[in-house]
Scaffold this motif. Structure first.
Motif, PDB file in Angstrom:
ATOM      1  N   GLY A  80      30.963  90.643   7.717  1.00  0.00           N
ATOM      2  CA  GLY A  80      29.867  91.428   8.275  1.00  0.00           C
ATOM      3  C   GLY A  80      29.052  90.735   9.359  1.00  0.00           C
ATOM      4  N   MET A  81      29.332  89.471   9.627  1.00  0.00           N
ATOM      5  CA  MET A  81      28.585  88.725  10.648  1.00  0.00           C
ATOM      6  C   MET A  81      29.334  88.795  11.980  1.00  0.00           C
ATOM      7  SD  MET A  81      25.857  87.399   9.201  1.00  0.00           S
ATOM      8  CE  MET A  81      25.353  86.033  10.191  1.00  0.00           C
ATOM      9  N   VAL A  82      28.595  88.980  13.031  1.00  0.00           N
ATOM     10  CA  VAL A  82      29.182  88.929  14.368  1.00  0.00           C
ATOM     11  C   VAL A  82      28.706  87.644  15.037  1.00  0.00           C
ATOM     12  CG1 VAL A  82      29.392  91.427  14.648  1.00  0.00           C
ATOM     13  CG2 VAL A  82      27.293  90.293  15.327  1.00  0.00           C
ATOM     14  N   PRO A  83      29.499  87.088  15.933  1.00  0.00           N
ATOM     15  CA  PRO A  83      29.077  85.854  16.608  1.00  0.00           C
ATOM     16  C   PRO A  83      27.773  86.081  17.382  1.00  0.00           C
ATOM     17  CG  PRO A  83      31.390  86.313  17.053  1.00  0.00           C
ATOM     18  CD  PRO A  83      30.837  87.510  16.355  1.00  0.00           C
ATOM     19  N   THR A  84      26.917  85.065  17.403  1.00  0.00           N
ATOM     20  CA  THR A  84      25.661  85.164  18.142  1.00  0.00           C
ATOM     21  C   THR A  84      25.899  85.008  19.640  1.00  0.00           C
ATOM     22  OG1 THR A  84      25.269  82.804  17.790  1.00  0.00           O
ATOM     23  CG2 THR A  84      24.228  84.340  16.242  1.00  0.00           C
ATOM     24  N   GLU A  85      27.020  84.376  19.990  1.00  0.00           N
ATOM     25  CA  GLU A  85      27.415  84.207  21.388  1.00  0.00           C
ATOM     26  C   GLU A  85      28.940  84.217  21.427  1.00  0.00           C
ATOM     27  OE1 GLU A  85      26.854  80.890  24.945  1.00  0.00           O
ATOM     28  OE2 GLU A  85      25.890  80.578  23.011  1.00  0.00           O
ATOM     29  N   LYS A  86      29.503  84.902  22.446  1.00  0.00           N
ATOM     30  CA  LYS A  86      30.958  84.983  22.516  1.00  0.00           C
ATOM     31  C   LYS A  86      31.395  85.040  23.980  1.00  0.00           C
ATOM     32  CE  LYS A  86      34.892  87.419  20.674  1.00  0.00           C
ATOM     33  NZ  LYS A  86      35.388  88.221  19.592  1.00  0.00           N
ATOM     34  N   THR A  87      32.355  84.182  24.330  1.00  0.00           N
ATOM     35  CA  THR A  87      32.951  84.185  25.670  1.00  0.00           C
ATOM     36  C   THR A  87      34.468  84.240  25.499  1.00  0.00           C
ATOM     37  OG1 THR A  87      33.249  81.792  25.922  1.00  0.00           O
ATOM     38  CG2 THR A  87      31.064  82.672  26.467  1.00  0.00           C
ATOM     39  N   SER A  88      35.200  84.098  26.585  1.00  0.00           N
ATOM     40  CA  SER A  88      36.665  84.117  26.497  1.00  0.00           C
ATOM     41  C   SER A  88      37.226  82.814  25.950  1.00  0.00           C
ATOM     42  CB  SER A  88      37.265  84.402  27.873  1.00  0.00           C
ATOM     43  OG  SER A  88      36.897  83.376  28.774  1.00  0.00           O
ATOM     44  N   THR A  89      36.404  81.743  25.912  1.00  0.00           N
ATOM     45  CA  THR A  89      36.904  80.437  25.458  1.00  0.00           C
ATOM     46  C   THR A  89      36.262  79.938  24.170  1.00  0.00           C
ATOM     47  OG1 THR A  89      35.295  79.285  26.852  1.00  0.00           O
ATOM     48  CG2 THR A  89      37.488  79.701  27.794  1.00  0.00           C
ATOM     49  N   ARG A 104      35.333  74.649  -2.387  1.00  0.00           N
ATOM     50  CA  ARG A 104      34.421  75.786  -2.238  1.00  0.00           C
ATOM     51  C   ARG A 104      34.280  76.153  -0.773  1.00  0.00           C
ATOM     52  NH1 ARG A 104      28.466  73.855  -1.835  1.00  0.00           N
ATOM     53  NH2 ARG A 104      28.769  71.727  -1.116  1.00  0.00           N
ATOM     54  N   LYS A 105      33.768  77.337  -0.530  1.00  0.00           N
ATOM     55  CA  LYS A 105      33.478  77.792   0.825  1.00  0.00           C
ATOM     56  C   LYS A 105      32.049  77.392   1.149  1.00  0.00           C
ATOM     57  CE  LYS A 105      36.349  81.833   0.117  1.00  0.00           C
ATOM     58  NZ  LYS A 105      36.324  83.281  -0.093  1.00  0.00           N
ATOM     59  N   VAL A 106      31.857  76.821   2.331  1.00  0.00           N
ATOM     60  CA  VAL A 106      30.538  76.380   2.762  1.00  0.00           C
ATOM     61  C   VAL A 106      30.201  77.106   4.061  1.00  0.00           C
ATOM     62  CG1 VAL A 106      29.154  74.406   3.479  1.00  0.00           C
ATOM     63  CG2 VAL A 106      30.930  74.115   1.739  1.00  0.00           C
ATOM     64  N   ALA A 107      29.043  77.771   4.105  1.00  0.00           N
ATOM     65  CA  ALA A 107      28.613  78.477   5.309  1.00  0.00           C
ATOM     66  C   ALA A 107      27.884  77.514   6.236  1.00  0.00           C
ATOM     67  CB  ALA A 107      27.707  79.640   4.935  1.00  0.00           C
ATOM     68  N   LYS A 108      28.253  77.557   7.533  1.00  0.00           N
ATOM     69  CA  LYS A 108      27.613  76.699   8.535  1.00  0.00           C
ATOM     70  C   LYS A 108      27.548  77.410   9.878  1.00  0.00           C
ATOM     71  CE  LYS A 108      30.145  72.530   7.322  1.00  0.00           C
ATOM     72  NZ  LYS A 108      30.755  71.331   7.860  1.00  0.00           N
ATOM     73  N   GLU A 109      26.518  77.061  10.652  1.00  0.00           N
ATOM     74  CA  GLU A 109      26.473  77.453  12.054  1.00  0.00           C
ATOM     75  C   GLU A 109      27.460  76.575  12.799  1.00  0.00           C
ATOM     76  OE1 GLU A 109      24.562  79.602  14.136  1.00  0.00           O
ATOM     77  OE2 GLU A 109      24.148  80.623  12.253  1.00  0.00           O
ATOM     78  N   PHE A 110      28.209  77.158  13.760  1.00  0.00           N
ATOM     79  CA  PHE A 110      29.246  76.367  14.411  1.00  0.00           C
ATOM     80  C   PHE A 110      29.556  76.930  15.790  1.00  0.00           C
ATOM     81  CE2 PHE A 110      33.760  74.967  14.836  1.00  0.00           C
ATOM     82  CZ  PHE A 110      33.559  73.612  14.664  1.00  0.00           C
ATOM     83  N   HIS A 111      29.854  76.006  16.713  1.00  0.00           N
ATOM     84  CA  HIS A 111      30.358  76.344  18.049  1.00  0.00           C
ATOM     85  C   HIS A 111      31.876  76.217  17.975  1.00  0.00           C
ATOM     86  CE1 HIS A 111      30.479  76.345  22.502  1.00  0.00           C
ATOM     87  NE2 HIS A 111      31.554  75.606  22.290  1.00  0.00           N
ATOM     88  N   LEU A 112      32.587  77.322  18.126  1.00  0.00           N
ATOM     89  CA  LEU A 112      34.029  77.360  17.917  1.00  0.00           C
ATOM     90  C   LEU A 112      34.781  77.553  19.233  1.00  0.00           C
ATOM     91  CD1 LEU A 112      36.407  77.508  15.915  1.00  0.00           C
ATOM     92  CD2 LEU A 112      35.980  79.965  15.761  1.00  0.00           C
ATOM     93  N   ASP A 113      35.475  76.507  19.663  1.00  0.00           N
ATOM     94  CA  ASP A 113      36.336  76.594  20.841  1.00  0.00           C
ATOM     95  C   ASP A 113      37.681  77.133  20.392  1.00  0.00           C
ATOM     96  OD1 ASP A 113      34.684  75.535  22.944  1.00  0.00           O
ATOM     97  OD2 ASP A 113      34.884  73.576  21.956  1.00  0.00           O
TER      98      ASP A 113
END
Length: 133
Positions: A80-89, A104-113
């Protein structure tokens, strides 16, 4: 009798334990789509280098999990979460990371390349037991 190199084994295996050639046609199809995430992660981490690892990774990929090559962890967006910022890369947002140490699953803020994510694993055409990802 040494079986070095036979069947991919680089160690001695008693001939009585080499039963695959006798039973492979009799084995039921393994249906990974019926397994929960925990079992798929278990198979992925316990069967390193095996066709079962590829099949588990393939099913995790089908469930929107991606393997991060640098961090060496599985990652997915929170439902249900959408990225706060999204580009082509890249994209930035909150993701679940699978922590294999604490299981376990751990929730984190992350910059994903995107280029740091592994491709979907390919399962070789000939494999036994039969596997349905």
């Amino acid at each position: 009798m040494s079986l070095m190199g036979r069947g991919g084994a680089d160690y001695y295996v008693p001939i009585e334990y080499l039963v695959n050639h006798n039973i492979k046609e009799k084995l039921a199809t393994v249906k990974f789509n019926r397994y929960g995430d925990d079992l798929l992660f278990f198979i992925f981490y316990m069967y390193s280098g095996d066709i079962l690892q590829l099949a588990a990774a393939n099913e995790l990929y089908s469930r929107e999990w991606r393997y991060h090559k640098d961090e060496r962890v599985w990652i997915t967006r929170l439902p249900g979460m959408v990225p706060t910022e999204k580009t082509s890369t890249y994209e930035r947002g909150t993701y679940y990371f699978f922590d294999a140490i604490n299981w376990r699953k751990v929730a984190k803020e992350f910059h994903l390349d995107y280029e740091r994510l592994d491709d979907r694993p390919q399962i070789p055409a000939q494999h036994f037991p039969p596997i349905m990802a």
